[in-house]
Design a protein around this motif. Structure first.
Motif, PDB file in Angstrom:
ATOM      1  N   HIS A  60       0.822  -1.211   0.000  1.00  0.00           N
ATOM      2  CA  HIS A  60       0.000   0.000   0.000  1.00  0.00           C
ATOM      3  C   HIS A  60       0.858   1.265   0.000  1.00  0.00           C
ATOM      4  CE1 HIS A  60      -3.964  -1.833   0.630  1.00  0.00           C
ATOM      5  NE2 HIS A  60      -3.295  -2.769   1.287  1.00  0.00           N
ATOM      6  N   VAL A  91       2.475   1.854  -3.306  1.00  0.00           N
ATOM      7  CA  VAL A  91       1.497   2.326  -4.293  1.00  0.00           C
ATOM      8  C   VAL A  91       1.207   3.815  -4.094  1.00  0.00           C
ATOM      9  CG1 VAL A  91      -0.914   2.119  -5.044  1.00  0.00           C
ATOM     10  CG2 VAL A  91       0.462   0.060  -4.647  1.00  0.00           C
ATOM     11  N   GLU A  92       1.108   4.227  -2.855  1.00  0.00           N
ATOM     12  CA  GLU A  92       0.868   5.653  -2.569  1.00  0.00           C
ATOM     13  C   GLU A  92       2.009   6.550  -3.025  1.00  0.00           C
ATOM     14  OE1 GLU A  92       0.284   6.451   1.606  1.00  0.00           O
ATOM     15  OE2 GLU A  92      -1.439   5.075   1.660  1.00  0.00           O
ATOM     16  N   MET A 103       3.572   8.138 -10.865  1.00  0.00           N
ATOM     17  CA  MET A 103       2.751   7.512 -11.917  1.00  0.00           C
ATOM     18  C   MET A 103       3.676   7.061 -13.046  1.00  0.00           C
ATOM     19  SD  MET A 103       0.040   6.383 -13.120  1.00  0.00           S
ATOM     20  CE  MET A 103      -0.958   6.844 -11.730  1.00  0.00           C
ATOM     21  N   GLU A 155      -6.111  -5.401  -7.529  1.00  0.00           N
ATOM     22  CA  GLU A 155      -6.721  -4.064  -7.538  1.00  0.00           C
ATOM     23  C   GLU A 155      -6.112  -3.086  -6.540  1.00  0.00           C
ATOM     24  OE1 GLU A 155      -8.372  -2.683  -9.905  1.00  0.00           O
ATOM     25  OE2 GLU A 155      -8.098  -4.601 -10.929  1.00  0.00           O
ATOM     26  N   LEU A 198      -3.433  -2.131  -6.978  1.00  0.00           N
ATOM     27  CA  LEU A 198      -2.638  -1.328  -7.925  1.00  0.00           C
ATOM     28  C   LEU A 198      -3.516  -0.481  -8.841  1.00  0.00           C
ATOM     29  CD1 LEU A 198      -0.159  -4.195  -8.995  1.00  0.00           C
ATOM     30  CD2 LEU A 198       0.229  -2.443  -7.247  1.00  0.00           C
ATOM     31  N   SER A 199      -4.774  -0.238  -8.440  1.00  0.00           N
ATOM     32  CA  SER A 199      -5.739   0.378  -9.369  1.00  0.00           C
ATOM     33  C   SER A 199      -5.359   1.794  -9.810  1.00  0.00           C
ATOM     34  CB  SER A 199      -7.140   0.389  -8.759  1.00  0.00           C
ATOM     35  OG  SER A 199      -7.112   1.107  -7.552  1.00  0.00           O
ATOM     36  N   ARG A 200      -4.433   2.433  -9.079  1.00  0.00           N
ATOM     37  CA  ARG A 200      -3.924   3.740  -9.502  1.00  0.00           C
ATOM     38  C   ARG A 200      -3.266   3.677 -10.877  1.00  0.00           C
ATOM     39  NH1 ARG A 200       1.001   6.061  -6.801  1.00  0.00           N
ATOM     40  NH2 ARG A 200       0.927   7.534  -8.523  1.00  0.00           N
ATOM     41  N   PHE A 201      -2.742   2.501 -11.206  1.00  0.00           N
ATOM     42  CA  PHE A 201      -1.938   2.367 -12.425  1.00  0.00           C
ATOM     43  C   PHE A 201      -2.769   1.768 -13.554  1.00  0.00           C
ATOM     44  CE2 PHE A 201       0.908   2.063  -8.763  1.00  0.00           C
ATOM     45  CZ  PHE A 201       1.766   3.124  -9.019  1.00  0.00           C
ATOM     46  N   ARG A 209      -1.794  -3.047 -14.929  1.00  0.00           N
ATOM     47  CA  ARG A 209      -1.407  -3.680 -13.657  1.00  0.00           C
ATOM     48  C   ARG A 209      -1.572  -5.186 -13.712  1.00  0.00           C
ATOM     49  NH1 ARG A 209      -5.925  -0.476 -13.347  1.00  0.00           N
ATOM     50  NH2 ARG A 209      -7.863  -1.588 -12.933  1.00  0.00           N
TER      51      ARG A 209
END
Lengths: 255, 255
Positions: B72, B75-76, B80, B95, B97-100, B103
């Motif tokens: 986590h 990921v934060e 990007m 999920e 990794l949903s920022r990316f 994935r």
């Protein structure tokens, strides 16, 4: 003078075949069930018997390889002999054979299955005897079939047997549980093979304590709880997951 | 375009070294601790970094191989990127990794210890991705280092991980307990080696359920009680002996 085998199960079969291969004569194979005696005796050129009156009483070694619970009955019923009488059981005292003047224990420290051949040379053979001469006789036969012969009294044998239950019987059962967990999801046990081989190699080369990995060893309660949520509440699998994790964490904490 | 490894622990090290050996360029190794990043990066000709601002944002794969709990945070904090971002954890959903936009999961199904080399070709690699193109990229890299690449969704991965905890982590712990039982009596773990090897071979060749032996499998309560009497009352070893025997007997009864 040769050997009489009493019993025709896994252990008797492996020992009998190995003695025969090493050129050591097995004269008779006794079993309560003559057909069972035949199965082993015919493989190794011995006489199959199911009647105590037919036992040859002038041989050098009578090896009792029956279930622990049946040893007493064999001892009661077997004719008196002057040769060495030894059993192959881990957890039965030598003195169960006290009727016989020359007695001992001839314990192969291995797991045997009839269908699976193995190299007996690698099997530790643990010997006990009630006299030096008897120990010498057992030793002279043991070294013909194993490179790992050692003396071991009842208490060490019992301790080894408990360790073997953990490292063999319980380990195999964990493989069974893993297999079932995979089957329930249409996955095959084969996918575990590289992991199982590596776990074994690592434990043997690094010592198991320093090879420990997994969620419990890193005190990862998130993963442990996720796994517990996926094992039916109250099931033995759930209880085992908890207790084994607790035991791993205890070792982590005690260093 | 090459690979960026995020993490420098057991898994990151084995994957990084294996990619390098396979001729696949690892551009950077990120770790919060620059010295740790150096240890791995220097072995594989990569740039060690400990500062997110230094990460190259134009590479094809960012492989996050840190503890589950730290994913986590990575990921934060991670900038990007347009390449594929994948983690190597069994029990973390893709999920996270949903920022990316691109994935996936790149999960090696094996137990890793830094000091112990292993053949990565045999390690099953379980892949998941959020698009066909991403899966193809992960697949093209996976087959360079493993012969056992397969797709696996979150639920199968979780189930595999639980099975692995039983067949690897718990098995190794049983070896540890066996080792301690022997040490307490001045006996050495080496005596177990033939038994451990045979147990493994038998389970893999016969299927573990049919390879089961030992007192619980033959419902031998005399031996089980003798063993329990020899394990301290209330100890985890005593409880484990009981629960594992109970579980074996349940399988015997259910056939």
């Amino acid at each position: 003078m040769s050997i009489v085998l009493i019993g025709s199960g896994n252990v008797a079969t492996h020992i009998g075949v190995t003695f025969a291969q090493a050129g050591e004569k097995v004269a008779q194979v006794y079993s309560r069930n003559l057909a069972h005696a035949h199965l082993l005796a015919d493989r190794i050129g011995a006489e199959p018997i199911a009647d105590w009156n037919k036992i040859s009483t002038v041989e050098k070694l009578y090896l009792i390889s029956v279930t622990d619970a049946s040893i007493h009955k064999v001892v009661e019923q077997m004719p008196m002999v002057n040769g060495v009488v030894a059993h192959t059981a881990a957890s039965v005292p030598m003195e169960v054979l006290s009727r016989f003047p020359h007695r001992g224990v001839f314990y192969p420290f291995q797991t045997f299955t009839k269908e699976k051949e193995l190299s007996f040379k690698e099997v530790p053979l643990l010997l006990e005897a009630n006299s030096k001469a008897t120990l010498e006789l057992l030793h002279s036969l043991a070294v013909k079939i194993s490179d790992k012969v050692q003396q071991s009294d009842e208490s060490a044998r019992k301790r080894l047997h408990i360790a073997a239950v953990f490292a063999c019987n319980f380990v195999n059962h964990l493989y069974t549980l893993a297999d079932e967990l995979l089957m329930e999801n249409g996955l095959s046990f084969e996918i575990l093979e590289p992991l199982i081989r590596e776990t074994t190699e690592k434990a043997l080369s690094l010592k198991p304590k320093s090879a420990q990995t997994g969620p419990a060893s890193r005190l990862d309660f998130n993963v442990m709880n996720l796994h517990l949520d996926n094992l039916p509440d109250g099931s033995l699998e759930h209880q085992l997951y908890q207790l084994l994790s607790q035991s791993i964490m205890q070792k982590v904490k005690s260093g």
